[in-house]
Design an enzyme around this catalytic site. Structure first.
Site, PDB file in Angstrom:
ATOM      1  N   ASP B 130       0.824  -1.213   0.000  1.00  0.00           N
ATOM      2  CA  ASP B 130       0.000   0.000   0.000  1.00  0.00           C
ATOM      3  C   ASP B 130       0.859   1.264   0.000  1.00  0.00           C
ATOM      4  O   ASP B 130       0.572   2.224  -0.692  1.00  0.00           O
ATOM      5  CB  ASP B 130      -0.937   0.005   1.216  1.00  0.00           C
ATOM      6  CG  ASP B 130      -2.086  -0.973   0.992  1.00  0.00           C
ATOM      7  OD1 ASP B 130      -2.221  -1.453  -0.164  1.00  0.00           O
ATOM      8  OD2 ASP B 130      -2.809  -1.280   1.965  1.00  0.00           O
ATOM      9  N   CYS B 131       1.925   1.260   0.807  1.00  0.00           N
ATOM     10  CA  CYS B 131       2.745   2.478   0.841  1.00  0.00           C
ATOM     11  C   CYS B 131       3.873   2.468  -0.192  1.00  0.00           C
ATOM     12  O   CYS B 131       4.434   3.505  -0.510  1.00  0.00           O
ATOM     13  CB  CYS B 131       3.274   2.742   2.249  1.00  0.00           C
ATOM     14  SG  CYS B 131       4.005   1.304   3.028  1.00  0.00           S
ATOM     15  N   TYR B 132       4.219   1.281  -0.698  1.00  0.00           N
ATOM     16  CA  TYR B 132       5.246   1.181  -1.756  1.00  0.00           C
ATOM     17  C   TYR B 132       4.655   0.414  -2.931  1.00  0.00           C
ATOM     18  O   TYR B 132       4.920  -0.775  -3.115  1.00  0.00           O
ATOM     19  CB  TYR B 132       6.481   0.442  -1.236  1.00  0.00           C
ATOM     20  CG  TYR B 132       7.232   1.167  -0.130  1.00  0.00           C
ATOM     21  CD1 TYR B 132       8.054   2.252  -0.438  1.00  0.00           C
ATOM     22  CD2 TYR B 132       7.138   0.758   1.198  1.00  0.00           C
ATOM     23  CE1 TYR B 132       8.754   2.916   0.554  1.00  0.00           C
ATOM     24  CE2 TYR B 132       7.832   1.412   2.204  1.00  0.00           C
ATOM     25  CZ  TYR B 132       8.640   2.495   1.873  1.00  0.00           C
ATOM     26  OH  TYR B 132       9.324   3.146   2.858  1.00  0.00           O
TER      27      TYR B 132
END
Ligand code: SF4
Ligand code: SF4
Lengths: 140, 388
Positions: B130-132
């Site tokens: 989700d963040c990468y």
């Protein structure tokens, strides 16, 4: 008469393979021959590393005779290149050079290369961790 | 009264341009006519150095984040695998890492290319989070584009090292060079009387925090090196006669130069990195003066047979004998050759001496000394879950 000893790389075309060249060098030019390395295949081009010993005149005439017979004859040191500028004088190559062509200078501990002593064993080529030796005595 | 100087006094002298600095070879010559007390009085700092292949080398690199960012879970630098378990965009590239398809170009070459400012192809893969969210990137990095590049070597500057010979009838290809069959050559690797840990055998001045010359810039000793062993037998001059202590060192790779960091490939062995290390030894008292006065004829090391499993010891020789070009082992005369560069080590000792004289390099007191009673464990094999 002053005798001289020199090392040469001979390259000869396929058709010279059956000529007794070395016989003539010895008989007609009074040259002593020491074969350091030979790669000769019948019917193909071949290379020979020879040490020739004789008077200056005889060596000159002997080499001229070889060249007349389409055999190229180059001094050995032109066939060995060592990238001196990149050498770190680690000494790894001196460990395998039992001919003594590669030695460390005992004061400065820098590599010294004496091509006259080289017997073209090629052990230094893989021994150098920086891959600085190129020895080319075969046909290009 | 015997002389006792402090680090601060020596640094004061360095700042005033009054310090007397000699290389370890120079002080060994001086010791032929001067006593340790006289040396302690006259000399403030002695510089030591070595330039040899140190396999246990590597670099930490931070690439910076791409947009969208990627959590790098597999990393290749010019095709060489780098460690992928250091958060999202940090890596550790080991000097000996290599791609089996191209074994002559390894981590050490990537490190040297980075130092030389060359472009390196970075390719990395991630699973996408989700963040990468990014799953793949292929790009070019170099010294200017990366955030940090730090040399971190867990085991360097070995205190003494054995001499290698090979008693078998086959050529052996080793990190000590190509060993001819039937003990036809012997190779040795330390810089003898110039070698850092041979000049301070008990490490009275070298510890965590010691400022050193590393790869052409200033670096630090950050920890005792791995395989640090203080229990090896010593000779009458206090020098361990085989490989014992080691140093973990660190420095800013961006400031280093390939003059003192050289990638190497050993036939049928693999890749390694020549590292230049110089260590200044403050001559605090006569005891230390005596240690730095050590000469090649007093430094002994063990001859080991690298052709046989376990490299058994065959005898002991001095550095004076090794440097003479021939040693005698079990009655047999053997030609010797170095595998580390004394010429470069001398250059480093000289550069270090000059930078101290110029006031550019101060001596640091270690913040923590090394342990004094460590030995080595070997790896035991446990078969099929059985414990023996
Ligand atoms: S080819 Fe052999 S003899 Fe010639 S320099 Fe290399 S190791 Fe020495
Ligand atoms: S092995 Fe290579 S780098 Fe080392 S001294 Fe020989 S030529 Fe120089």
């Amino acid at each position: 008469m002053k005798m001289q000893k020199k090392r040469y790389v001979l390259k000869f075309p396929a058709q010279s393979g059956d000529m007794p060249l070395s016989y003539h060098l010895v008989k007609d030019f009074d040259i002593r021959i020491n074969i350091l390395r030979a790669e000769v295949w019948p019917g193909k081009t071949g290379s020979l590393v020879l040490e020739l010993e004789g008077t200056t005149t005889n060596l000159k005439n002997g080499i001229a005779y070889l060249e007349e017979n389409q055999v190229s004859c180059e001094p050995l040191n032109k066939k060995i290149t060592w990238d001196n500028a990149r050498c770190i004088s680690c000494g790894n190559c001196t460990a395998v050079c039992f001919a003594g062509a590669l030695q460390m200078n005992p004061e400065k501990w820098e590599l010294q290369f004496d091509p006259e002593k080289c017997i073209v064993c090629e052990l230094c080529v893989p021994a150098c961790p920086l891959n600085l030796f190129k020895i080319d005595f075969r046909d290009n | 009264m015997s002389i006792q100087k402090t680090y601060e006094e020596i640094n004061e002298k360095i700042r005033r341009g009054e310090a007397v600095v000699l290389t370890a070879e120079e002080v060994s010559q001086m010791a032929l006519t001067a006593t340790p007390e006289e040396i302690a009085e006259k000399v403030d700092v002695v510089t030591t150095a070595t330039f040899g292949a140190m396999c246990s080398s590597g670099a930490i690199v931070n690439f910076g984040h791409a947009n969208p960012p990627i959590r790098m879970e597999k990393i290749r630098l010019n095709g060489v695998p780098a460690y992928e378990g250091l958060a999202a965009v940090d890596t550790y590239i080991g000097a000996t890492a290599c791609d089996p398809e191209n074994p002559k170009y390894g981590g050490a070459h990537v490190i040297q290319d980075l130092v030389d400012g060359k472009d390196i192809e970075l390719e990395a893969w991630g699973k996408g989070t989700d963040c990468y969210p990014r799953k793949h990137i292929k790009t070019i990095i170099n010294k200017e584009t990366v955030n940090e590049m730090i040399l971190f070597n867990p085991r360097n500057a070995y205190q003494n090292y054995p001499v290698a010979v090979n008693s078998t009838s086959q050529m052996k290809y080793t990190y000590m060079g190509n060993l001819l069959p039937n003990m036809r050559n012997a190779t040795y690797s330390t810089s003898g009387e110039l070698s850092p840990l041979l000049n301070d055998p008990e490490m009275k001045t070298i510890g965590i925090g010691t400022r050193i010359f590393l790869g052409g810039t200033q670096g630090f000793v950050v920890w005792p090196g791995t395989q640090f062993n203080t229990l090896k037998p010593k000779n009458e001059f206090g020098v361990p006669v085989s490989n014992s202590a080691t140093l973990a060192v660190m420095g800013n790779l961006k400031e280093m130069s390939s003059e003192f960091l050289q990638a190497a490939y050993y036939e049928k062995y693999g890749v390694s990195l020549f590292v230049g290390i110089g260590i200044p030894i403050p001559v605090l008292n006569a005891d230390i003066a005596k240690n730095v006065s050590i000469r090649n004829e007093q430094i002994e090391t063990t001859v080991c047979d690298y052709g046989v499993e376990g490299s058994p010891a065959l005898g002991r020789v001095t550095y004076a004998e090794l440097r003479s070009g021939e040693i005698e082992v079990q009655g047999k005369k053997i030609r010797t050759a170095p595998v580390s560069s004394l010429a470069k080590a001398r250059k480093i000792a000289k550069i270090l001496k000059q930078s101290i004289l110029a006031g550019e390099f101060e001596i640091s007191k270690p913040v923590q000394m090394f342990p004094t009673n460590t030995s080595l464990k070997s790896l035991k094999e446990v078969k099929g879950g059985e414990q023996s």
